[in-house]
Design an enzyme around this catalytic site. Sequence first.
Site, PDB file in Angstrom:
ATOM      1  N   HIS A  81       1.928  -7.203   6.213  1.00  0.00           N
ATOM      2  CA  HIS A  81       1.493  -7.439   4.840  1.00  0.00           C
ATOM      3  C   HIS A  81       1.099  -6.149   4.154  1.00  0.00           C
ATOM      4  O   HIS A  81       0.945  -5.111   4.781  1.00  0.00           O
ATOM      5  CB  HIS A  81       0.344  -8.452   4.798  1.00  0.00           C
ATOM      6  CG  HIS A  81      -0.900  -8.045   5.509  1.00  0.00           C
ATOM      7  ND1 HIS A  81      -1.831  -7.183   4.960  1.00  0.00           N
ATOM      8  CD2 HIS A  81      -1.390  -8.376   6.727  1.00  0.00           C
ATOM      9  CE1 HIS A  81      -2.840  -7.023   5.800  1.00  0.00           C
ATOM     10  NE2 HIS A  81      -2.589  -7.726   6.896  1.00  0.00           N
ATOM     11  N   CYS A  97      -2.972  -7.447  12.486  1.00  0.00           N
ATOM     12  CA  CYS A  97      -1.795  -7.427  11.611  1.00  0.00           C
ATOM     13  C   CYS A  97      -1.258  -6.012  11.433  1.00  0.00           C
ATOM     14  O   CYS A  97      -1.918  -5.027  11.776  1.00  0.00           O
ATOM     15  CB  CYS A  97      -2.152  -7.991  10.241  1.00  0.00           C
ATOM     16  SG  CYS A  97      -2.406  -9.776  10.236  1.00  0.00           S
TER      17      CYS A  97
END
Length: 121
Positions: A81, A97
């Site tokens: 992301h 992440c």
Amino acid sequence: MIKVYDYLRTAQTYRITVNTTSRTLTLYRNDQWFKSYPVAVGKTSTPTPKGTFKIVNKSVNPGGPFGARWMGLSKPHIGIHGTNNPSSIGNAVSHGCIRMHNKDVTELYNLVPIGTIVKIL
């Protein structure tokens, strides 16, 4: 009706490799190096998981700290992301992440389809 752009994109085979040591994401097209991007990865207490996953969902402007794009992986709660903290790129700071600059994650998002293989080393 399939647009020519969509046909050409699906005719390409993409795969992604994330190197957590060098903190780079490398995109391959048709098994050839295409482009590399700097990334942030998980901190010691919440490391980015190693293994082979797939992109299972995609979202535009997911909100919060996720920046401009989200690509969820087949490992629950882990994704590639953007970020609202660009100074974090290049560091081990996330909760597992893979963070990218918003311009980079937008470019990647527009290239790779759901189902793209992501290998994290």
